[in-house]
Design an enzyme around this catalytic site. Sequence first.
Site, mmCIF file in Angstrom:
data_model
loop_
_atom_site.group_PDB
_atom_site.id
_atom_site.type_symbol
_atom_site.label_atom_id
_atom_site.label_comp_id
_atom_site.label_asym_id
_atom_site.label_seq_id
_atom_site.Cartn_x
_atom_site.Cartn_y
_atom_site.Cartn_z
ATOM 1 N N SER A 153 0.759 -1.194 -0.078
ATOM 2 C CA SER A 153 -0.042 -0.081 -0.001
ATOM 3 C C SER A 153 0.837 1.250 -0.034
ATOM 4 O O SER A 153 2.221 1.166 0.383
ATOM 5 C CB SER A 153 -0.714 0.033 1.433
ATOM 6 O OG SER A 153 -1.557 0.996 1.347
ATOM 7 N N TYR B 180 -1.377 -1.038 10.745
ATOM 8 C CA TYR B 180 -1.887 -1.282 9.355
ATOM 9 C C TYR B 180 -0.337 -0.988 8.389
ATOM 10 O O TYR B 180 -0.090 -1.603 7.594
ATOM 11 C CB TYR B 180 -2.980 -0.456 8.986
ATOM 12 C CG TYR B 180 -3.327 -0.826 7.315
ATOM 13 C CD1 TYR B 180 -3.420 -1.575 6.893
ATOM 14 C CD2 TYR B 180 -2.905 0.458 6.767
ATOM 15 C CE1 TYR B 180 -4.014 -1.962 5.598
ATOM 16 C CE2 TYR B 180 -3.169 0.418 5.365
ATOM 17 C CZ TYR B 180 -3.559 -0.947 4.707
ATOM 18 O OH TYR B 180 -3.661 -0.936 3.368
#
Length: 262
Positions: free
Chosen positions: A142, A155
């Site tokens: 990401s 995350y």
Amino acid sequence: MTYQGMTALITGASMGLGEAFANELATRGAHLVLVARSENKLIGMAEALRVHAGVDITVISADLSSAEGVQHLIAEVKRRDLRIDLLINNAGLGVFENFLDTSLAKQLEEVDLNVRAVVSLTHAFAPDMVSAHCGGVINLASTAAFQPLAGASVYAASKAFVLFFSEGLGLELKGTGVQVMAACPGPVATHFFVNMSPTLKTSQMDQPGSVVLDILRGFDQGKNVVYPGKVTNRLSTWGARFLPRKMILRLAVGVTKKLNQK
């Protein structure tokens, strides 16, 4: 890579990017192993893809946030004598909450799915690719991998792991015929954002189908890292490299506050 006749295993295949990968690869003639927790959704997808694309589809229901689920998947692939030519580690979990406001169990589930499952499945299936001198691994990282994110600390850290792991393993496997690539998309209009209260509009996010096309294009070009979707996704990673660290951290806090679930 020649997708016609090869077998791709896709985790998190029941929706979002996983479903888009399944549709695109089936259209290109790839046989599929679809993995997710929701078996009924996978069965419906498989039936539609068999009719539309005429490829072989195997459905395996597994919860990859548990060690038992990961081992079940590996054992099922071996039991069915499936050779995996392309592994797409797409399944992931994002907890956009302050660390101490969230249960430890939920944060560890995020680590297990985003990190341990990726490592375990790659370790299980990449050796046969190396022996065959062909194959590939696509890991979904990401743009969050490039800086700490207060409000989504675990995350961001997990996606940084996926990015670094992919780049390191890619160098280790150079010359073996096996390609490893990390994909670093920005926000994508998928189920990932359903349980949040984001101020992001759909127009500010990329669509799963276009993101998958960008990822596969980069993979075909032999890239180690790809930034699919809007050009701003790539630009956002430059700040982490060139702007002062404190400034990056402050900017990142502003982003995660908009997505915080509590």
